[in-house]
Design an enzyme around this catalytic site. Structure first.
Site, PDB file in Angstrom:
ATOM      1  N   LYS A 180      65.094 -16.696  62.462  1.00 14.54           N
ATOM      2  CA  LYS A 180      64.639 -18.084  62.387  1.00 14.54           C
ATOM      3  C   LYS A 180      65.802 -19.026  62.071  1.00 14.54           C
ATOM      4  O   LYS A 180      66.589 -18.767  61.169  1.00 14.54           O
ATOM      5  CB  LYS A 180      63.567 -18.217  61.308  1.00 14.54           C
ATOM      6  N   LEU A 181      65.834 -20.140  62.786  1.00 13.63           N
ATOM      7  CA  LEU A 181      66.866 -21.153  62.569  1.00 13.63           C
ATOM      8  C   LEU A 181      66.265 -22.494  62.179  1.00 13.63           C
ATOM      9  O   LEU A 181      66.844 -23.553  62.443  1.00 13.63           O
ATOM     10  CB  LEU A 181      67.723 -21.303  63.826  1.00 13.63           C
ATOM     11  N   GLY A 182      65.103 -22.476  61.565  1.00 13.97           N
ATOM     12  CA  GLY A 182      64.489 -23.698  61.071  1.00 13.97           C
ATOM     13  C   GLY A 182      64.195 -24.686  62.176  1.00 13.97           C
ATOM     14  O   GLY A 182      63.561 -24.368  63.182  1.00 13.97           O
ATOM     15  N   ASP A 213      56.040 -18.108  57.645  1.00  9.55           N
ATOM     16  CA  ASP A 213      54.920 -17.164  57.617  1.00  9.55           C
ATOM     17  C   ASP A 213      54.115 -17.246  58.907  1.00  9.55           C
ATOM     18  O   ASP A 213      53.600 -16.234  59.397  1.00  9.55           O
ATOM     19  CB  ASP A 213      54.010 -17.450  56.426  1.00  9.55           C
TER      20      ASP A 213
END
Length: 325
Positions: free
Chosen positions: A240-242, A272
């Site tokens: 994940k890279l936001g 999540d």
């Protein structure tokens, strides 16, 4: 490496897989107005907690999900059980512990950094932290397609750590979200040791990000991270890279999904959503690119509201968002 939007692969599978998540459900008190909590007058109450959010996301994506946990014998604990049951989560393995309260946490939004939230926990000695190996039903674990937990659960207590080890030792397949919360660990070295120890079981899907990977492996680059995680037995990596998006790496391929540009009310719970949605779809046979597309869409809807899971969509609704943006 493939990039961008993808509609390849099967649609979400009709066959329903069975998942088990192990971790602490919590009551979230989310500030109605942004800014420092000392000046906030009103809070919204939500049911949250990483594994609870995971279960709801997986259920919305078409899986069956059981939660192993403890809650207090109090109104908050009853709220959690009733809410999760209403969202389709199997709560028959959530125990009521009369000896400890249900954990809570507060969400401070858009301060001091706009677009980000800060979490303040009141969970030390909570019922959820008292979950242990005796709460892990071996028949439930052996009948499930996969078992999921997080670094948060490892940090709660020695008994919670041992519960994760028991569940992972008996599981057919394992999925894990590193979810390192420095405030829950005595130091980052302890977090690193505990999480790497769990990865030794062999993890089918690992969900993580550059910050956690820097702590665990000393690297941040997505491809280098995948190579190192593969050496530890990880089969599939969701990185994940936001606000930028997310990668998925699997045996034979990789894919980057750019994030959807949406207004952010509260980013809490986005990770999540990605984890639960992706795991449910991918393990049911959906192409990893398609699974990540829908998981990122689900997370985009989550961040647009207060509360971690109320806006989790069905696959059809996630697809509608993808087409619109």
């Amino acid at each position: 490496m493939a990039e961008g939007r993808c509609s390849q692969g099967k649609e979400p599978a009709e066959a329903m897989i069975s998942l088990v998540a192990l971790g602490e459900p919590l009551i979230q008190l989310n500030a109605v107005t942004p800014g420092p909590l000392r000046y906030v007058a009103y809070f919204e109450k939500h049911v949250a907690g990483s594994e609870a959010n995971f279960c709801i996301a997986a259920t919305m994506a078409g899986a069956r999900c059981s939660l192993i946990a403890r809650v207090g014998d109090d109104e908050f604990g009853r709220n959690i059980v009733e809410y999760l049951r209403g969202r389709g989560v199997d709560v028959s393995h959530v125990k009521v512990d009369p000896g400890a309260p249900t954990g809570i946490y507060f969400v401070q939004r858009h301060f001091p950094v706009p677009g980000r939230s800060r979490l303040i926990y009141y969970r030390k000695g909570s019922a959820g932290s008292r979950v242990g190996p005796d709460d892990v039903d071996s028949s439930l674990i052996s009948s499930a397609d996969a078992v999921h937990s997080t670094g948060i659960t490892l940090a709660l207590s020695d008994s919670a750590n041992r519960a994760v080890h028991k569940a992972f030792g008996e599981a057919k397949r394992r999925t894990f979200d590193t979810n390192i919360r420095p405030a829950l660990w005595p130091d980052l070295a302890a977090a690193r040791r505990a999480i790497l120890d769990v990865l030794n079981y062999g993890v089918d899907v690992l969900v993580t990000d550059p910050d956690d990977t820097q702590i665990l492996l000393g690297v941040r680059d997505p491809e280098e991270a995948y190579r190192k995680y593969r050496e530890l037995g990880v089969q599939t990596l969701v990185y994940k890279l936001g606000a930028e998006g997310a990668y998925v790496f699997w045996n034979g391929g990789s894919y980057f999904r750019d994030a959807l540009k949406v207004a952010v009310e509260d980013p809490t719970g986005a990770g999540d959503a990605v984890a639960g949605y992706f795991v449910a779809l991918y393990l049911s046979g959906v192409d990893p690119r398609r699974a990540l597309d829908l998981a990122v869409a689900a997370s985009a809807l989550v961040v647009g509201v207060r509360g971690d899971n109320e806006a989790l969509p069905s696959p059809r609704e996630a697809e509608e968002l993808l087409k619109a943006l």
